[in-house]
Scaffold this motif. Structure first.
Motif, PDB file in Angstrom:
ATOM      1  N   SER A 141       0.690  -1.371  -0.034  1.00 53.45           N
ATOM      2  CA  SER A 141       0.151   0.069  -0.013  1.00 53.45           C
ATOM      3  C   SER A 141       0.807   1.291  -0.015  1.00 53.45           C
ATOM      4  CB  SER A 141      -0.865   0.109   1.268  1.00 53.45           C
ATOM      5  OG  SER A 141      -0.201  -0.047   2.376  1.00 53.45           O
ATOM      6  N   GLY A 142       2.151   1.090   0.340  1.00 55.02           N
ATOM      7  CA  GLY A 142       3.138   2.363   0.372  1.00 55.02           C
ATOM      8  C   GLY A 142       2.714   2.897   1.859  1.00 55.02           C
ATOM      9  N   LEU A 143       2.034   2.297   2.707  1.00 55.59           N
ATOM     10  CA  LEU A 143       2.354   2.931   4.224  1.00 55.59           C
ATOM     11  C   LEU A 143       3.390   2.494   4.975  1.00 55.59           C
ATOM     12  CD1 LEU A 143      -1.576   2.254   5.261  1.00 55.59           C
ATOM     13  CD2 LEU A 143      -0.088   4.595   5.239  1.00 55.59           C
ATOM     14  N   TRP A 144       3.960   1.535   4.474  1.00 56.55           N
ATOM     15  CA  TRP A 144       5.458   0.928   5.313  1.00 56.55           C
ATOM     16  C   TRP A 144       6.228   2.133   5.618  1.00 56.55           C
ATOM     17  CZ3 TRP A 144       6.350  -3.444   7.857  1.00 56.55           C
ATOM     18  CH2 TRP A 144       7.417  -3.509   8.280  1.00 56.55           C
ATOM     19  N   PRO A 145       6.560   3.118   4.836  1.00 53.67           N
ATOM     20  CA  PRO A 145       7.471   4.337   5.280  1.00 53.67           C
ATOM     21  C   PRO A 145       7.250   5.160   6.281  1.00 53.67           C
ATOM     22  CG  PRO A 145       7.237   4.082   2.697  1.00 53.67           C
ATOM     23  CD  PRO A 145       6.231   3.025   3.403  1.00 53.67           C
ATOM     24  N   VAL A 146       5.890   4.747   6.861  1.00 56.29           N
ATOM     25  CA  VAL A 146       5.460   5.666   7.989  1.00 56.29           C
ATOM     26  C   VAL A 146       6.319   5.133   9.166  1.00 56.29           C
ATOM     27  CG1 VAL A 146       3.443   6.334   7.183  1.00 56.29           C
ATOM     28  CG2 VAL A 146       3.420   4.537   8.561  1.00 56.29           C
ATOM     29  N   ILE A 147       6.479   3.893   8.971  1.00 57.46           N
ATOM     30  CA  ILE A 147       7.297   3.199  10.403  1.00 57.46           C
ATOM     31  C   ILE A 147       8.976   3.530  10.227  1.00 57.46           C
ATOM     32  CG2 ILE A 147       7.743   1.161  11.561  1.00 57.46           C
ATOM     33  CD1 ILE A 147       5.261  -0.031  10.154  1.00 57.46           C
ATOM     34  N   ARG A 148       9.326   4.086  11.180  1.00 57.38           N
ATOM     35  CA  ARG A 148      10.786   4.536  11.063  1.00 57.38           C
ATOM     36  C   ARG A 148      11.621   3.624  12.225  1.00 57.38           C
ATOM     37  NH1 ARG A 148      10.667  11.143  11.033  1.00 57.38           N
ATOM     38  NH2 ARG A 148       8.488  10.599  11.961  1.00 57.38           N
ATOM     39  N   GLN A 149      12.907   3.803  11.902  1.00 54.62           N
ATOM     40  CA  GLN A 149      13.558   3.003  12.875  1.00 54.62           C
ATOM     41  C   GLN A 149      14.760   3.681  13.369  1.00 54.62           C
ATOM     42  OE1 GLN A 149      14.419  -1.445  11.214  1.00 54.62           O
ATOM     43  NE2 GLN A 149      16.779  -0.796  11.519  1.00 54.62           N
ATOM     44  N   ARG A 150      15.101   3.573  14.774  1.00 60.42           N
ATOM     45  CA  ARG A 150      16.254   4.098  15.480  1.00 60.42           C
ATOM     46  C   ARG A 150      17.082   2.754  15.737  1.00 60.42           C
ATOM     47  NH1 ARG A 150      15.654   9.042  18.338  1.00 60.42           N
ATOM     48  NH2 ARG A 150      14.288  10.184  16.995  1.00 60.42           N
ATOM     49  N   PRO A 151      18.622   2.979  15.654  1.00 60.01           N
ATOM     50  CA  PRO A 151      18.923   4.222  15.168  1.00 60.01           C
ATOM     51  C   PRO A 151      19.227   4.401  13.747  1.00 60.01           C
ATOM     52  CG  PRO A 151      20.711   2.341  15.632  1.00 60.01           C
ATOM     53  CD  PRO A 151      19.462   1.761  15.902  1.00 60.01           C
ATOM     54  N   PHE A 152      19.459   5.735  13.607  1.00 57.06           N
ATOM     55  CA  PHE A 152      19.740   6.451  12.239  1.00 57.06           C
ATOM     56  C   PHE A 152      18.406   6.999  11.458  1.00 57.06           C
ATOM     57  CE2 PHE A 152      22.843   2.734  12.242  1.00 57.06           C
ATOM     58  CZ  PHE A 152      23.928   3.531  12.540  1.00 57.06           C
ATOM     59  N   SER A 153      17.096   6.541  12.131  1.00 56.88           N
ATOM     60  CA  SER A 153      16.004   7.079  11.726  1.00 56.88           C
ATOM     61  C   SER A 153      15.680   6.975  10.431  1.00 56.88           C
ATOM     62  CB  SER A 153      15.867   8.666  12.049  1.00 56.88           C
ATOM     63  OG  SER A 153      15.972   8.783  13.498  1.00 56.88           O
ATOM     64  N   GLY A 154      15.858   6.003   9.828  1.00 55.64           N
ATOM     65  CA  GLY A 154      15.570   5.514   8.417  1.00 55.64           C
ATOM     66  C   GLY A 154      14.092   4.985   8.452  1.00 55.64           C
ATOM     67  N   ILE A 155      13.563   4.501   7.284  1.00 54.08           N
ATOM     68  CA  ILE A 155      12.403   3.613   7.222  1.00 54.08           C
ATOM     69  C   ILE A 155      12.798   2.314   7.586  1.00 54.08           C
ATOM     70  CG2 ILE A 155      10.863   2.501   5.459  1.00 54.08           C
ATOM     71  CD1 ILE A 155      11.560   4.546   3.446  1.00 54.08           C
ATOM     72  N   ALA A 156      11.933   1.733   8.539  1.00 58.69           N
ATOM     73  CA  ALA A 156      12.157   0.292   9.310  1.00 58.69           C
ATOM     74  C   ALA A 156      12.542  -0.639   8.500  1.00 58.69           C
ATOM     75  CB  ALA A 156      10.965   0.026  10.027  1.00 58.69           C
ATOM     76  N   ASP A 157      13.320  -1.539   8.661  1.00 53.02           N
ATOM     77  CA  ASP A 157      13.622  -2.700   7.772  1.00 53.02           C
ATOM     78  C   ASP A 157      12.661  -3.827   7.967  1.00 53.02           C
ATOM     79  OD1 ASP A 157      14.849  -4.827   6.461  1.00 53.02           O
ATOM     80  OD2 ASP A 157      16.625  -4.607   7.311  1.00 53.02           O
ATOM     81  N   PRO A 158      11.934  -4.127   7.038  1.00 57.14           N
ATOM     82  CA  PRO A 158      10.820  -5.320   6.946  1.00 57.14           C
ATOM     83  C   PRO A 158      11.478  -6.588   7.331  1.00 57.14           C
ATOM     84  CG  PRO A 158      10.681  -3.998   4.870  1.00 57.14           C
ATOM     85  CD  PRO A 158      11.805  -3.875   5.578  1.00 57.14           C
ATOM     86  N   ASP A 159      12.649  -6.678   7.467  1.00 56.91           N
ATOM     87  CA  ASP A 159      13.035  -8.172   7.915  1.00 56.91           C
ATOM     88  C   ASP A 159      13.694  -8.070   9.421  1.00 56.91           C
ATOM     89  OD1 ASP A 159      12.928  -9.163   5.155  1.00 56.91           O
ATOM     90  OD2 ASP A 159      14.517  -8.069   4.516  1.00 56.91           O
ATOM     91  N   VAL A 160      13.730  -6.775   9.872  1.00 61.92           N
ATOM     92  CA  VAL A 160      14.246  -6.972  11.297  1.00 61.92           C
ATOM     93  C   VAL A 160      12.997  -6.867  12.152  1.00 61.92           C
ATOM     94  CG1 VAL A 160      14.894  -5.097  12.928  1.00 61.92           C
ATOM     95  CG2 VAL A 160      16.298  -5.433  10.838  1.00 61.92           C
ATOM     96  N   SER A 161      13.413  -7.533  13.556  1.00 56.61           N
ATOM     97  CA  SER A 161      12.242  -7.626  14.695  1.00 56.61           C
ATOM     98  C   SER A 161      12.881  -6.459  15.694  1.00 56.61           C
ATOM     99  CB  SER A 161      12.164  -8.939  14.978  1.00 56.61           C
ATOM    100  OG  SER A 161      11.673  -9.895  14.197  1.00 56.61           O
ATOM    101  N   PRO A 162      12.051  -5.434  15.864  1.00 59.59           N
ATOM    102  CA  PRO A 162      12.472  -4.419  16.695  1.00 59.59           C
ATOM    103  C   PRO A 162      11.912  -4.990  18.359  1.00 59.59           C
ATOM    104  CG  PRO A 162      10.222  -3.977  15.880  1.00 59.59           C
ATOM    105  CD  PRO A 162      10.765  -5.211  15.126  1.00 59.59           C
TER     106      PRO A 162
END
Length: 464
Positions: A141-162
């Motif tokens: 849908s293109g909604l994934w970029p609303v999820i960001r990730q620290r450190p570095f404050s980029g788009i969250a990695d879909p393959d990472v479990s926070p």
């Protein structure tokens, strides 16, 4: 909900909720606060998508000039992570694609249809509980970029479990929208979004609210761990919340975060099967006539946002708040993550022997000017630096507004020296430029501390 209530969340953990009080910081008391009345912009004739809004992506176009797209249709993807798609907020025709240096895509303009034709994502009830389906639909849908990730404050990695997800619901930045205005009428969507984030990650979702917030929308929220903060800006920054609740220890210690309005968009998408594209923002600042709340479509040009709203020249138009935003002209869109358009006077020239002035009308965080002795409400602030760059001297100004347990002066020196080991020891992975914006504002040395922190993060991300 009392300050010392005991909460048990869906993960079986028991948390005692007390107020985390932030002592360091400063609330900017400046002219131009938006009036709490919401108006909706008319449908624009064009939108622009700006890949430069997203850190670390390399866009690969999926459309050509003259091609038609639906609302929710894919326009480009990230070359490094092809699953991450960026979609059109509305249906229309790709009218132009702008390129910068080395053929970098800087903007994609879409001429809109009079009404939208939506991409059908076929969201079923079963998709609400399956993490793989939730992830797949957010990506498509293109909604994934609303999820960001620290450190570095980029788009969250879909393959990472926070290890945790944060929803900061107490903005303290200048002219920041009121959280209740943003979520008015979106109770069901907001709760749905919180539940979906918890199911997607299987990790605690930390919802952070102001000490005085008693709204059932937040205090009665399910599938979250509720926290209360109080204090001056930057008490509302997600970086401050992460530092006090789930500190980041190393570069592989991942935390995700989502703005409340985007949480509601995620929930609305799964409830309706259509991509929600409207948001609520504020227009504020001394140099604009109407300081107001606006409902707008993602990708709207600033010129359309300010149409019919006179600006007093000379003025600087900022996408974002006055501390962390970026300067943009009227033909550019508001930033993807920005929820404020700030318009403040542009200063030209310097004050003659300004350092000798008693400063009755000068804004001062310290006791440098007499204005500190006679508080008189809001102050006029312009873009002037009130001095030139000078030697770095530790006066303690920076430390007085940074509520993080690091030594900022030494961290800045180590970033300039490119010493990765020392940067890591000094806690750079917990840092983000927005948390240092007040440091730049109060720094007597006139350093661009925000840019230095960003430069350090970029360097350690590539070379660490």
């Amino acid at each position: 909900m009392t300050n010392l209530s005991v909460l048990q969340n869906r993960f079986g953990e028991v948390w005692r909720m007390s107020v985390i009080r932030i002592r360091k910081g400063h609330d900017l008391n400046i002219l131009g606060v938006p009036e709490k009345k919401l108006q909706h912009l008319q449908r624009p004739v064009r939108l622009e998508l700006c890949p430069l809004d997203f850190r670390g992506i390399k866009p690969k176009l999926l459309v050509r000039e003259g091609e038609r797209v639906k609302a929710g249709g894919a326009v480009y993807r990230d070359k490094g992570r092809p699953d991450i798609l960026f979609t059109s907020p509305a249906s229309g025709t790709i009218s132009s694609i702008a390129y910068g240096e080395r053929r970098t895509i800087t903007g994609i303009t879409i001429d809109l249809d009079k009404s939208d034709i939506f991409e059908d994502f076929r969201v079923s009830d079963a998709d609400h509980s399956d993490p793989a389906s939730i992830r797949s639909l957010l990506l498509k849908s293109g909604l994934w970029p609303v999820i960001r990730q620290r450190p570095f404050s980029g788009i969250a990695d879909p393959d990472v479990s926070p290890k945790a997800v944060f929803v900061p619901a107490m903005p303290t930045a200048p002219f920041a929208p009121d959280i209740f205005m943003q979520l008015d009428g979106k109770d069901r969507a907001f709760q749905s979004g919180l539940t979906l984030l918890a199911r997607l990650t299987g990790s605690p979702v930390h919802l952070v609210i102001d000490e005085k917030n008693s709204s059932p929308l937040f205090t009665g929220a399910e599938d979250v761990i509720l926290h209360r903060f109080s204090g001056p800006h930057p008490a509302g920054n997600v970086g401050i919340h992460i530092h006090h609740i789930a500190p980041i220890r190393h570069r592989d210690d991942h935390v995700w975060y989502v703005l409340p309005q985007d949480v509601a968009r995620i929930g609305a998408f799964f409830l309706t099967g259509r991509l929600p594209v409207t948001k609520v923002m504020t227009v504020g600042g001394e140099a604009v006539e109407q300081r107001q709340y606006l409902g707008f479509m993602q990708g709207s040009l600033i010129g359309d946002i300010l149409e019919g709203n006179p600006v007093s020249e000379p003025a600087r138009i900022i996408s974002g708040d006055v501390l962390t935003g970026t300067r943009r002209d009227l033909q550019k869109p508001i930033g993807f993550y920005d929820e404020v358009v700030s318009v403040i006077p542009e200063k030209t020239g310097r004050d003659f022997i300004g350092w000798l002035s008693p400063g009755m009308r000068k804004y001062s965080v310290t006791n440098l000017f007499l204005s500190r002795l006679f508080p008189s409400g809001s102050f006029s602030l312009d873009t002037g630096l009130n001095g030139s760059e000078r030697v770095m001297i530790p006066f303690g100004n920076i430390e007085s507004v940074l509520p993080i347990d690091i030594i900022p002066t030494w961290l800045i020196k180590m970033i300039i020296a490119r010493d990765i080991d020392e940067m890591e020891k000094l806690g750079i992975y917990e840092c983000d430029p927005e948390d240092f914006a007040l440091c730049s504002f109060v720094d007597a040395s006139k350093m661009e501390i925000v840019d230095i922190i960003r430069d350090g993060l970029d360097y350690i991300e590539k070379n660490g």
